[in-house]
Design a protein around this motif. Structure first.
Motif, PDB file in Angstrom:
ATOM      1  N   LYS A  42       0.833  -1.202   0.000  1.00  0.00           N
ATOM      2  CA  LYS A  42       0.000   0.000   0.000  1.00  0.00           C
ATOM      3  C   LYS A  42       0.872   1.258   0.000  1.00  0.00           C
ATOM      4  O   LYS A  42       0.647   2.187  -0.784  1.00  0.00           O
ATOM      5  CB  LYS A  42      -0.938  -0.004   1.202  1.00  0.00           C
ATOM      6  CG  LYS A  42      -1.946   1.121   1.191  1.00  0.00           C
ATOM      7  CD  LYS A  42      -2.969   0.941   2.304  1.00  0.00           C
ATOM      8  CE  LYS A  42      -4.015   2.026   2.276  1.00  0.00           C
ATOM      9  NZ  LYS A  42      -5.048   1.811   3.304  1.00  0.00           N
ATOM     10  N   GLU A  43       1.887   1.284   0.859  1.00  0.00           N
ATOM     11  CA  GLU A  43       2.771   2.455   0.878  1.00  0.00           C
ATOM     12  C   GLU A  43       3.556   2.551  -0.422  1.00  0.00           C
ATOM     13  O   GLU A  43       3.708   3.633  -0.987  1.00  0.00           O
ATOM     14  CB  GLU A  43       3.737   2.415   2.060  1.00  0.00           C
ATOM     15  CG  GLU A  43       4.588   3.677   2.090  1.00  0.00           C
ATOM     16  CD  GLU A  43       5.776   3.642   3.028  1.00  0.00           C
ATOM     17  OE1 GLU A  43       6.477   4.670   3.074  1.00  0.00           O
ATOM     18  OE2 GLU A  43       6.014   2.619   3.696  1.00  0.00           O
ATOM     19  N   MET A  46       1.584   4.096  -3.083  1.00  0.00           N
ATOM     20  CA  MET A  46       1.450   5.544  -2.878  1.00  0.00           C
ATOM     21  C   MET A  46       2.662   6.270  -3.449  1.00  0.00           C
ATOM     22  O   MET A  46       2.532   7.339  -4.054  1.00  0.00           O
ATOM     23  CB  MET A  46       1.283   5.869  -1.389  1.00  0.00           C
ATOM     24  CG  MET A  46      -0.085   5.583  -0.846  1.00  0.00           C
ATOM     25  SD  MET A  46      -0.246   6.187   0.851  1.00  0.00           S
ATOM     26  CE  MET A  46      -0.231   4.650   1.750  1.00  0.00           C
ATOM     27  N   HIS A  47       3.854   5.693  -3.280  1.00  0.00           N
ATOM     28  CA  HIS A  47       5.070   6.316  -3.820  1.00  0.00           C
ATOM     29  C   HIS A  47       4.999   6.384  -5.341  1.00  0.00           C
ATOM     30  O   HIS A  47       5.352   7.401  -5.942  1.00  0.00           O
ATOM     31  CB  HIS A  47       6.312   5.532  -3.397  1.00  0.00           C
ATOM     32  CG  HIS A  47       6.483   5.463  -1.925  1.00  0.00           C
ATOM     33  ND1 HIS A  47       7.116   4.410  -1.304  1.00  0.00           N
ATOM     34  CD2 HIS A  47       6.088   6.294  -0.931  1.00  0.00           C
ATOM     35  CE1 HIS A  47       7.114   4.607   0.001  1.00  0.00           C
ATOM     36  NE2 HIS A  47       6.488   5.743   0.244  1.00  0.00           N
ATOM     37  N   LEU A  49       2.286   6.445  -7.151  1.00  0.00           N
ATOM     38  CA  LEU A  49       1.264   7.429  -7.479  1.00  0.00           C
ATOM     39  C   LEU A  49       1.833   8.843  -7.383  1.00  0.00           C
ATOM     40  O   LEU A  49       1.613   9.680  -8.272  1.00  0.00           O
ATOM     41  CB  LEU A  49       0.047   7.274  -6.556  1.00  0.00           C
ATOM     42  CG  LEU A  49      -1.074   8.298  -6.717  1.00  0.00           C
ATOM     43  CD1 LEU A  49      -1.645   8.273  -8.129  1.00  0.00           C
ATOM     44  CD2 LEU A  49      -2.165   8.038  -5.681  1.00  0.00           C
ATOM     45  N   MET A  50       2.593   9.122  -6.326  1.00  0.00           N
ATOM     46  CA  MET A  50       3.182  10.457  -6.184  1.00  0.00           C
ATOM     47  C   MET A  50       4.182  10.748  -7.307  1.00  0.00           C
ATOM     48  O   MET A  50       4.272  11.882  -7.788  1.00  0.00           O
ATOM     49  CB  MET A  50       3.831  10.620  -4.812  1.00  0.00           C
ATOM     50  CG  MET A  50       2.819  10.767  -3.698  1.00  0.00           C
ATOM     51  SD  MET A  50       3.567  11.107  -2.094  1.00  0.00           S
ATOM     52  CE  MET A  50       4.239   9.506  -1.660  1.00  0.00           C
ATOM     53  N   HIS A  81      -0.717  15.611  -5.144  1.00  0.00           N
ATOM     54  CA  HIS A  81       0.553  15.087  -4.639  1.00  0.00           C
ATOM     55  C   HIS A  81       0.705  15.383  -3.150  1.00  0.00           C
ATOM     56  O   HIS A  81       1.112  14.525  -2.363  1.00  0.00           O
ATOM     57  CB  HIS A  81       1.716  15.693  -5.430  1.00  0.00           C
ATOM     58  CG  HIS A  81       3.060  15.269  -4.964  1.00  0.00           C
ATOM     59  ND1 HIS A  81       3.778  15.972  -4.019  1.00  0.00           N
ATOM     60  CD2 HIS A  81       3.832  14.202  -5.296  1.00  0.00           C
ATOM     61  CE1 HIS A  81       4.922  15.363  -3.797  1.00  0.00           C
ATOM     62  NE2 HIS A  81       4.988  14.285  -4.559  1.00  0.00           N
ATOM     63  N   VAL A  84      -1.656  13.084  -1.148  1.00  0.00           N
ATOM     64  CA  VAL A  84      -1.153  11.708  -1.072  1.00  0.00           C
ATOM     65  C   VAL A  84       0.086  11.645  -0.182  1.00  0.00           C
ATOM     66  O   VAL A  84       0.262  10.683   0.569  1.00  0.00           O
ATOM     67  CB  VAL A  84      -0.888  11.127  -2.478  1.00  0.00           C
ATOM     68  CG1 VAL A  84      -0.230   9.751  -2.391  1.00  0.00           C
ATOM     69  CG2 VAL A  84      -2.195  11.031  -3.268  1.00  0.00           C
ATOM     70  N   TRP A  87      -1.145  11.545   3.305  1.00  0.00           N
ATOM     71  CA  TRP A  87      -1.743  10.231   3.529  1.00  0.00           C
ATOM     72  C   TRP A  87      -0.644   9.179   3.701  1.00  0.00           C
ATOM     73  O   TRP A  87      -0.730   8.312   4.575  1.00  0.00           O
ATOM     74  CB  TRP A  87      -2.667   9.906   2.359  1.00  0.00           C
ATOM     75  CG  TRP A  87      -3.325   8.562   2.368  1.00  0.00           C
ATOM     76  CD1 TRP A  87      -3.815   7.876   3.440  1.00  0.00           C
ATOM     77  CD2 TRP A  87      -3.584   7.742   1.231  1.00  0.00           C
ATOM     78  NE1 TRP A  87      -4.366   6.681   3.040  1.00  0.00           N
ATOM     79  CE2 TRP A  87      -4.236   6.585   1.678  1.00  0.00           C
ATOM     80  CE3 TRP A  87      -3.340   7.892  -0.134  1.00  0.00           C
ATOM     81  CZ2 TRP A  87      -4.638   5.567   0.826  1.00  0.00           C
ATOM     82  CZ3 TRP A  87      -3.742   6.888  -0.982  1.00  0.00           C
ATOM     83  CH2 TRP A  87      -4.388   5.739  -0.502  1.00  0.00           C
ATOM     84  N   ASP A  88       0.404   9.280   2.891  1.00  0.00           N
ATOM     85  CA  ASP A  88       1.526   8.340   2.944  1.00  0.00           C
ATOM     86  C   ASP A  88       2.178   8.343   4.326  1.00  0.00           C
ATOM     87  O   ASP A  88       2.342   7.287   4.958  1.00  0.00           O
ATOM     88  CB  ASP A  88       2.539   8.707   1.858  1.00  0.00           C
ATOM     89  CG  ASP A  88       3.824   7.904   1.929  1.00  0.00           C
ATOM     90  OD1 ASP A  88       3.794   6.735   2.348  1.00  0.00           O
ATOM     91  OD2 ASP A  88       4.876   8.452   1.555  1.00  0.00           O
ATOM     92  N   TYR A  91      -0.188   7.054   7.044  1.00  0.00           N
ATOM     93  CA  TYR A  91      -0.321   5.591   6.982  1.00  0.00           C
ATOM     94  C   TYR A  91       0.952   4.896   7.477  1.00  0.00           C
ATOM     95  O   TYR A  91       0.884   3.907   8.212  1.00  0.00           O
ATOM     96  CB  TYR A  91      -0.620   5.162   5.537  1.00  0.00           C
ATOM     97  CG  TYR A  91      -0.619   3.666   5.343  1.00  0.00           C
ATOM     98  CD1 TYR A  91      -1.717   2.900   5.707  1.00  0.00           C
ATOM     99  CD2 TYR A  91       0.500   3.018   4.836  1.00  0.00           C
ATOM    100  CE1 TYR A  91      -1.713   1.520   5.559  1.00  0.00           C
ATOM    101  CE2 TYR A  91       0.520   1.643   4.670  1.00  0.00           C
ATOM    102  CZ  TYR A  91      -0.592   0.904   5.046  1.00  0.00           C
ATOM    103  OH  TYR A  91      -0.583  -0.467   4.898  1.00  0.00           O
ATOM    104  N   THR A  92       2.094   5.416   7.079  1.00  0.00           N
ATOM    105  CA  THR A  92       3.364   4.733   7.313  1.00  0.00           C
ATOM    106  C   THR A  92       3.888   4.866   8.731  1.00  0.00           C
ATOM    107  O   THR A  92       4.425   3.906   9.290  1.00  0.00           O
ATOM    108  CB  THR A  92       4.421   5.263   6.319  1.00  0.00           C
ATOM    109  OG1 THR A  92       3.925   5.062   5.001  1.00  0.00           O
ATOM    110  CG2 THR A  92       5.741   4.559   6.479  1.00  0.00           C
TER     111      THR A  92
END
Length: 189
Positions: A42-43, A46-47, A49-50, A81, A84, A87-88, A91-92
């Motif tokens: 999931k993380e 996200m990377h 996506l960014m 960006h 996210v 959010w990253d 989450y992390t």
């Protein structure tokens, strides 16, 4: 050297490569903390996506005339960006240690897109005024440049540089996380 040319050179030869170097440093931190065993796929996604959220506007600005459409895409991509990125980290943080080197990489990965966007806005101030005044007529289509910014040789070199420093490492990270996730699922079954 004229100010506009100086800003363009700063974008092409300083800020764009620094963004790739910061991305590689961030990937090294993820690898060192074994992201696949902590925050996982999931993380990692996200990377990726960014990276796309900054990479697409970069390509648009290199290949197309900056108009209202391109500025709108750049502004929207920057806002997304930032969302996210927040959010990253949210989450992390409870799942994996984010060390000091990774925090430094994150500071560059967050600030460089803002600096690049600011420079693009300054370089294209008449278009910014059109955007703000809602004078968008004729500016909502992509118009390919005869020659990309930086010349014909710049884009292939930059894309190769980014592939080596960011695309391939983050693909490897995604695959490593996916493999670990699938392995955990099969162990549970």
């Amino acid at each position: 050297m004229e100010t506009q040319t100086l800003l363009i050179h700063a974008l092409l030869y300083l800020f764009l490569p620094l963004w790739g170097i910061a991305g590689f440093a961030d990937w090294c931190c993820h690898r060192a903390t074994r992201i696949e065993t902590t925050s996982g796929l999931k993380e990692s996604l996200m990377h990726s996506l960014m990276g796309l959220q900054v990479g697409i506007p970069i390509l648009l600005c290199l290949l197309f005339r900056i108009n209202v459409l391109v500025l709108l895409i750049c502004l929207l991509a920057w806002v997304l960006h930032e969302l996210v990125a927040h959010w990253d980290v949210h989450y992390t943080a409870p799942r994996r240690r984010i060390g000091i080197w990774e925090m430094h990489a994150h500071s560059y990965l967050a600030s460089l897109p803002l600096y690049m966007l600011a420079m693009i806005l300054i370089l294209n101030w008449p278009v910014v005024l059109d955007l703000v005044r809602l004078e968008w007529a004729g500016q909502l289509r992509l118009e390919r440049l005869a020659e990309p910014h930086g010349g014909e040789r710049y884009l292939p070199l930059y894309l190769t540089f980014m592939a080596v420093l960011c695309v391939f490492p983050y693909l490897e990270e995604n695959l490593r996380c996916l493999r670990h996730s699938l392995s955990e699922r099969s162990d549970r079954a």
